[in-house]
Write an enzyme that holds these catalytic residues in place. Sequence first.
Site, short mmCIF file in Angstrom:
data_model
loop_
_atom_site.label_atom_id
_atom_site.label_comp_id
_atom_site.label_asym_id
_atom_site.label_seq_id
_atom_site.Cartn_x
_atom_site.Cartn_y
_atom_site.Cartn_z
N CYS A 145 35.50 26.67 59.86
CA CYS A 145 34.47 26.54 60.89
C CYS A 145 33.64 27.81 60.92
CB CYS A 145 35.12 26.32 62.23
SG CYS A 145 36.03 24.79 62.23
N GLU A 146 32.81 27.96 59.91
CA GLU A 146 32.04 29.18 59.79
C GLU A 146 30.96 28.95 58.72
OE1 GLU A 146 34.30 32.62 60.20
OE2 GLU A 146 32.98 33.86 59.00
N GLU A 193 44.91 51.17 34.17
CA GLU A 193 45.49 50.39 35.26
C GLU A 193 44.73 49.10 35.51
OE1 GLU A 193 47.17 53.66 38.39
OE2 GLU A 193 45.23 52.74 38.77
N PRO A 194 44.66 48.21 34.55
CA PRO A 194 43.85 47.00 34.73
C PRO A 194 44.48 46.00 35.69
CG PRO A 194 45.10 46.88 32.70
CD PRO A 194 45.35 48.25 33.26
N GLY A 195 43.66 45.40 36.51
CA GLY A 195 44.12 44.31 37.37
C GLY A 195 43.34 43.06 37.00
N ARG A 196 42.07 43.07 37.40
CA ARG A 196 41.20 41.92 37.19
C ARG A 196 41.21 41.42 35.74
NH1 ARG A 196 36.79 41.15 40.52
NH2 ARG A 196 36.81 43.38 40.98
N ARG A 210 35.89 35.76 48.24
CA ARG A 210 35.09 36.73 47.50
C ARG A 210 33.58 36.51 47.61
NH1 ARG A 210 35.24 37.67 42.71
NH2 ARG A 210 35.06 39.94 42.80
N1 LLP Z 1 43.79 51.11 40.13
C1 LLP Z 1 43.45 51.36 41.41
C2 LLP Z 1 43.84 52.62 42.02
C3 LLP Z 1 42.71 50.42 42.13
O1 LLP Z 1 42.37 50.69 43.40
C4 LLP Z 1 42.35 49.20 41.53
C5 LLP Z 1 41.59 48.19 42.26
C6 LLP Z 1 42.75 48.96 40.20
C7 LLP Z 1 43.46 49.94 39.54
C8 LLP Z 1 42.44 47.69 39.48
O2 LLP Z 1 41.08 47.51 39.30
P1 LLP Z 1 40.57 46.25 38.44
O3 LLP Z 1 41.02 46.44 37.03
O4 LLP Z 1 41.16 45.04 39.05
O5 LLP Z 1 39.10 46.29 38.59
N2 LLP Z 1 39.03 42.92 46.02
C9 LLP Z 1 37.99 43.33 45.10
C10 LLP Z 1 38.49 44.31 44.08
C11 LLP Z 1 39.08 45.55 44.69
C12 LLP Z 1 39.66 46.48 43.68
C13 LLP Z 1 40.58 47.43 44.35
N3 LLP Z 1 41.21 48.36 43.45
C14 LLP Z 1 37.42 42.09 44.43
O6 LLP Z 1 37.82 40.98 44.79
O7 LLP Z 1 36.54 42.20 43.60
#
Ligand code: LLP
Length: 438
Positions: free
Chosen positions: A367-368, A296-299, A336
């Site tokens: 303003c912070e 489940e990649p996001g980043r 971030r």
């Molecule tokens: N699956 C689940 C259930 C998750 O909670 C997340 C991310 C992912 C997949 C994707 O993870 P990734 O591949 O993106 O690492 N806002 C934070 C990151 C929070 C991640 C939350 N969950 C940041 O800016 O670093």
Amino acid sequence: MPYENKLICDNLSVNDEGHLLFAGLDTTLLAKEYGTPVYLMDEDKIREKCRIYKNAISKNLGSEGRAIYASKAASFKRMYTIMKEEGMYCDVVSCGEIYTAHKAGFPLEKAFFHSNNKTDNDIKYALRMGVGYFVVDNKEELLSLNKAAGKKGIKQKILLRLTPGIDTHTFEAVDTGKVDSKFGFAIETGAAEKITEKALVSKNVELIGFHCHVGSQLFDSDVYIRSAKIMFSYMTYIREKYGYIARMLDLGGGYGVRYLENDPVIDIAENIEAVANYLKKLSKENNYPMPSVSFEPGRSIVADAGLTLYTVGMVKKIPGFINYVSVDGGMADNVRYAMYEAPYTVLPANRMNERGDMRSTVVGRCCESGDIIQPGVLLPSGIKRGDIIAVCTTGAYNYSMASNYNRIPRPPVVMIKDKKPYVAVKGETLDDLIALDE
Ligand code: LLP
């Protein structure tokens, strides 16, 4: 070239005029055309990343393996269209993400619904919209979902989110696999077994398998092997005790990306191959039918496909103390650093041929005092009002975490495909800011 080492992704380069190019285009011209701040996103890079995951998964785990884009990293209609075209699945965490995906024509039967607090309304909405899978996080959710699915006369496919008890040693806020996490059911405490038992006797849900997600920005490939091992041993235990065989194992997201030149480069295909081989070995040793495996990649899909441009407003040198370079965005479009002290590579987009001889703290316009984009950035000492600053690797969790703090309109998202830019999300106007005010 002074900033050579800082070109941390292959979509960055510098032309003869000393201008930073992103996805093959001159960022100073893009800043002129679209204004600043602006989020740029490299569509070709996003697609390249999807294909790396998809190919590695299908090569090592067969057609049953799934690449699920965690859309919280960057969620707007165009992203879901790209995911649809690339044959990806999507992880969604709110009605807002479900609605956006739906409006983009993304097939919701390929969506996995996460969140540790799905309200009754969320559950009803997701069922109505035909979301394919619920990743059940707690007992309250299971009861509510079972009831709502029963009312609709359907059997909803679910996975249970388990916490394998792994400490990934990244920053606390994204570390999610530990026993004391707010997410999911801990294996160690017996909570996982209790809920598995409950799910198996709940009439209106069909338990498809198990999910875990141990953290984010991980470079240690061993983490996936360790979680696979714990999850597999849990699955074999459950088979022995209840005769249940999981058909799906979702190992979550988390692969790290390069924010700084010293960050390692992860070979995702190689990593997935190693995890797949390990799982096949476990399946054979335990005589357990190989489940379909998901990542489940996001980043790692979107981060380095993004870059933010700002214009310098003031340069304040406090001799013996600090140099501030302030830009026309800040924590409202990139929270971030303020939130996690997250590192970023910051570049002087129109002065790439000059030496970075002035250590500066790049700050935003809110303003912070905590409105910092990045401290300790080496910028040319000639930098002045009107110059363009680029912050690299902002494709993940920047636009999606943006706010209107100080009533600052959110910047547009400009996508670049085959060196052609187009607006994927319009910038907010002042009127947008008051649109909901009564
Ligand atoms: N699956 C689940 C259930 C998750 O909670 C997340 C991310 C992912 C997949 C994707 O993870 P990734 O591949 O993106 O690492 N806002 C934070 C990151 C929070 C991640 C939350 N969950 C940041 O800016 O670093």
